[in-house]
Motif scaffolding. Sequence first.
Motif, short mmCIF file in Angstrom:
data_model
loop_
_atom_site.label_atom_id
_atom_site.label_comp_id
_atom_site.label_asym_id
_atom_site.label_seq_id
_atom_site.Cartn_x
_atom_site.Cartn_y
_atom_site.Cartn_z
N SER A 12 0.70 -1.18 0.05
CA SER A 12 0.27 -0.18 -0.14
C SER A 12 0.06 1.25 0.18
O SER A 12 2.16 1.34 0.44
N THR A 42 1.63 -6.38 -7.51
CA THR A 42 1.59 -5.06 -8.09
C THR A 42 2.31 -5.22 -9.43
O THR A 42 1.94 -4.38 -9.70
N ALA A 46 6.88 2.88 -5.37
CA ALA A 46 5.53 3.03 -5.79
C ALA A 46 4.71 3.46 -5.10
O ALA A 46 3.39 3.88 -5.17
N LEU A 96 -3.46 4.01 -1.02
CA LEU A 96 -4.29 3.38 -0.74
C LEU A 96 -5.71 2.98 -1.35
O LEU A 96 -6.61 2.70 -0.75
C1 LIG Z 1 0.57 2.08 -7.06
C2 LIG Z 1 1.58 1.50 -6.56
C3 LIG Z 1 1.23 0.54 -5.30
C4 LIG Z 1 0.51 1.05 -4.24
O1 LIG Z 1 -0.89 1.04 -4.63
P1 LIG Z 1 -1.50 1.62 -4.32
O2 LIG Z 1 -3.30 2.27 -4.24
O3 LIG Z 1 -1.33 3.39 -4.01
O4 LIG Z 1 -1.93 1.74 -1.95
C5 LIG Z 1 2.22 -0.92 -5.23
N1 LIG Z 1 3.36 -1.50 -5.61
C6 LIG Z 1 3.14 -1.11 -7.28
C7 LIG Z 1 4.08 -1.73 -8.41
C8 LIG Z 1 2.42 -0.38 -7.40
O5 LIG Z 1 2.39 0.97 -8.91
#
Ligand SMILES: *Cc1c(COP(=O)(O)O)cnc(C)c1O
Length: 333
Positions: free
Chosen positions: A150, A283, A203, A153
């Motif tokens: 996160s 992510t 990120a 969020l």
């Molecule tokens: C944006 C991002 C996050 C965080 O997501 P949020 O929605 O801002 O909490 C985590 N991992 C990666 C790789 C991202 O690009």
Amino acid sequence: MFHGPTLAFKDFGARFMARTMEHLAAGDSKEINILVATSGDTGSAVANGFLNADGINVFVLYPSGKISEIQEKQITTLGSNITAVEIEGTFDDCQKIVKQAFVDPDLKIKNLSSANSINLGRLLPQSIYYFEAYKQLQAPLSNVVFSVPSGNLGNLTAGLIAKKMGLKVDKFVAATNANDVFTTFLDSGELKPRSSVRTYSNAMDVGDPSNLARILHLFNHNLSVVNDIIFSKSFSDDQTLQAIEKVFNKLNYIIDPHGAVGYLALKNYLNEIENAKGIILETAHPAKFKDVVEKIKYINVEIPERLKKCLDKEKFSVRLSNNYENFKEFLLT
Ligand SMILES: *Cc1c(COP(=O)(O)O)cnc(C)c1O
């Protein structure tokens, strides 16, 4: 969740929003100008989603020198209706400029719109993959836990919306790096936004998460209810590296630094819970953070073809200070 065109989960939300907006704006006489602040991945996902969209221009603001070379190339090599704006400052400076522009009456004529995770058009499609992940679990389905790396969020909020829609999730784990404003807030009830610090999971380098207001609203500002649903823990860069190494050695899987923080937080939470099913939202593709993951012995990440292509292209950006007036003047001229 990184199999989209820019290799980050943000492709889900960004592409849905771009197509929806283009559809809804079709036939309008006035162009839409999208402003988006990015700490790395949002910019490329949004820019890629909107590339060549009719009647829509995108301005991506990113902190100069604070995103990876690959992330920068993904933002600055698209051209067409995408303009990369390089801000001499932090991600929070970029976000502040964008927020200020939205409430500036002089900019009304520019028909501005947002594409950060404050835009519901990105959050709503993100709720869907929580259902998809749940569907893939094997019975018995008790104690389902989602671990969400996160930052702002948005991803977590999308999960909470899924729960509100009826998905049977027992706990969300909000995994944070050294930028632990949310973690501290859950522990103490005190909100202390501060400047973001740079980490391997960049990120998630957010010092004042925009979606916190939305989370509090979802639960009527009742902190004990929020604490029942969300567990949060923060981890250092050293711990992140150790987790990448452990996952690689144990499972022969290369997890990226963001996913690694999610892994650590999930492990930490599951220590105390029996018969739980944990899901980590991975992510980003590890190739986007090649420098970090390759610090681990024997890890070698192949760069996917679509990423290689933009590395060869020339960077083009507009460089500005972190002063709002400069940005405003640029936008108006
Ligand atoms: C944006 C991002 C996050 C965080 O997501 P949020 O929605 O801002 O909490 C985590 N991992 C990666 C790789 C991202 O690009």
